[in-house]
Design an enzyme around this catalytic site. Sequence first.
Site, short mmCIF file in Angstrom:
data_model
loop_
_atom_site.label_atom_id
_atom_site.label_comp_id
_atom_site.label_asym_id
_atom_site.label_seq_id
_atom_site.Cartn_x
_atom_site.Cartn_y
_atom_site.Cartn_z
N GLU A 11 0.83 -1.22 0.00
CA GLU A 11 0.00 0.00 0.00
C GLU A 11 0.86 1.26 0.00
O GLU A 11 1.28 1.74 1.05
CB GLU A 11 -0.92 0.01 1.23
CG GLU A 11 -1.81 1.25 1.29
CD GLU A 11 -2.73 1.31 2.52
OE1 GLU A 11 -2.64 0.41 3.38
OE2 GLU A 11 -3.52 2.25 2.61
N LYS A 58 -2.51 -1.90 -3.28
CA LYS A 58 -3.55 -1.03 -2.71
C LYS A 58 -3.08 0.42 -2.86
O LYS A 58 -2.41 0.97 -1.98
CB LYS A 58 -3.75 -1.40 -1.23
CG LYS A 58 -4.70 -0.48 -0.49
CD LYS A 58 -5.13 -1.05 0.84
CE LYS A 58 -5.94 -0.05 1.63
NZ LYS A 58 -6.66 -0.62 2.75
N SER A 78 -9.44 4.58 0.16
CA SER A 78 -10.30 5.74 -0.13
C SER A 78 -9.65 7.05 0.30
O SER A 78 -10.00 8.10 -0.23
CB SER A 78 -11.68 5.57 0.51
OG SER A 78 -11.60 5.39 1.90
N GLY A 79 -8.77 7.02 1.28
CA GLY A 79 -7.89 8.14 1.59
C GLY A 79 -8.52 9.43 2.06
O GLY A 79 -7.89 10.48 1.98
N GLY A 80 -9.79 9.42 2.48
CA GLY A 80 -10.43 10.66 2.93
C GLY A 80 -11.43 11.20 1.92
O GLY A 80 -12.02 12.26 2.11
N ARG A 126 -12.49 4.07 5.60
CA ARG A 126 -13.47 5.11 5.89
C ARG A 126 -14.67 5.09 4.94
O ARG A 126 -15.82 5.24 5.37
CB ARG A 126 -12.80 6.49 5.86
CG ARG A 126 -12.01 6.77 7.10
CD ARG A 126 -11.06 7.93 6.92
NE ARG A 126 -9.91 7.59 6.09
CZ ARG A 126 -8.93 8.43 5.79
NH1 ARG A 126 -8.98 9.68 6.22
NH2 ARG A 126 -7.91 8.04 5.07
C1 5MM Z 1 -7.62 1.53 8.44
O1 5MM Z 1 -6.62 2.49 8.32
C2 5MM Z 1 -5.34 1.98 7.92
C3 5MM Z 1 -4.21 2.65 8.60
O2 5MM Z 1 -4.42 2.64 9.92
P1 5MM Z 1 -3.32 3.31 10.89
O3 5MM Z 1 -2.99 4.66 10.33
O4 5MM Z 1 -4.08 3.39 12.14
O5 5MM Z 1 -2.17 2.39 10.95
C4 5MM Z 1 -5.04 2.31 6.48
O6 5MM Z 1 -3.88 1.68 6.02
C5 5MM Z 1 -6.14 1.90 5.61
O7 5MM Z 1 -6.09 0.52 5.39
C6 5MM Z 1 -6.03 2.61 4.29
O8 5MM Z 1 -5.55 3.91 4.41
C7 5MM Z 1 -7.39 2.64 3.67
O9 5MM Z 1 -8.22 3.37 4.51
P2 5MM Z 1 -9.03 4.53 3.87
O10 5MM Z 1 -9.80 5.14 5.02
O11 5MM Z 1 -8.01 5.44 3.29
O12 5MM Z 1 -9.91 3.88 2.83
#
Ligand code: 5MM
Length: 343
Positions: A182, A224, A266-268, A297
Amino acid sequence: MTNYEHELQATIKEIAVPGKGILAADESSGTCQKRFDSAKIPCIDETRRQYRELFFTTPNISQFIAGIILYEETLYQKAGDAVNGTPFPEFLKKHNIVPGIKVDKGLVPFNDSEIEKATQGLDGLGERLEQYRKVGARFAKWRATYSITDTLPSDGLIQENSESLAKYALTCQQHGIVPIVEPEVLLDGSHTIERCQEVTEKVLHALFAALKKHDVKLEYTILKPSMVISGKNASNRAGIKEVAKRTVEVLKKTVPSTLPTINFLSGGQTPQEATQHLNEMHKLGSLPWNLSFSYARALQEPALKAWQGKQENVAAAQKEFYKRAKLNSLAALGKYDEEMEKQ
Ligand code: 5MM
């Protein structure tokens, strides 16, 4: 590696399914605290357990969700009495969902920078993977982040993160675990979509060079990435079609077709934006990989708002989660329509 070839193949086969995606439920306790604070929910191990249970026990969710990424704490927690106190990984397996595990150990300042951060967690990774495998984890995730400014990310950080991602991915495959790599280009800032495209291309190019150098098998790897998108505070942010077009353009340039599946973060973005962008990409003609989601998110936010930490709201929260999972599943097939948001 050959010992595990069959297992890696089987895991990919279960995850890289058209119309199915991944739920990222791997928020570390600090991130979970932030999410819970926004809904005024106390963040303790039991509320985190209840929160995760809400998603995992949503009826028929495996139609849309092939795998769930867990945080270490959740891997060792159990479903409540209503579902017989089954350990979560076992519960997911029974419901045809592949359990995964976040294995990076978070971010640390890179070269004393006030902005740039590198990801740590390679020490003792092999031993940890063995433990996680024993309790049912079959895939893993490691996240690297990049901030955009006029001069950043630095070449040094791109190099460092790509190397760590490749070493992590190889270690996973050597232990029979499919790695999700990722590389997240962060949304924060006022940069243009062109600048995001330039950075994303560079980052992905370096990542695939490092994966090749370390002999990581792309056919057992999941990417990812973030989408190519204008900064959160940019003026004149690019529209849905442009995000889709530029994202696919970069992916086609950098990601070999031997990689089976790309699952976006999704990143915000708002939940609806994340769905629309994915859907639009599928309208751009045939793609060499499965193209789906691995949202945290964008899948969970509406459910968190509906839940508010209260047992009596679980059914309403599950309804919200089911809706987002279904709409993203349709988007992963290019069959989503905005009208469906009203249902
Ligand atoms: C679930 O959030 C993950 C990171 O958590 P930490 O910052 O607490 O370690 C993150 O890697 C997540 O899997 C991705 O960013 C995807 O999450 P979003 O919200 O961006 O879809």
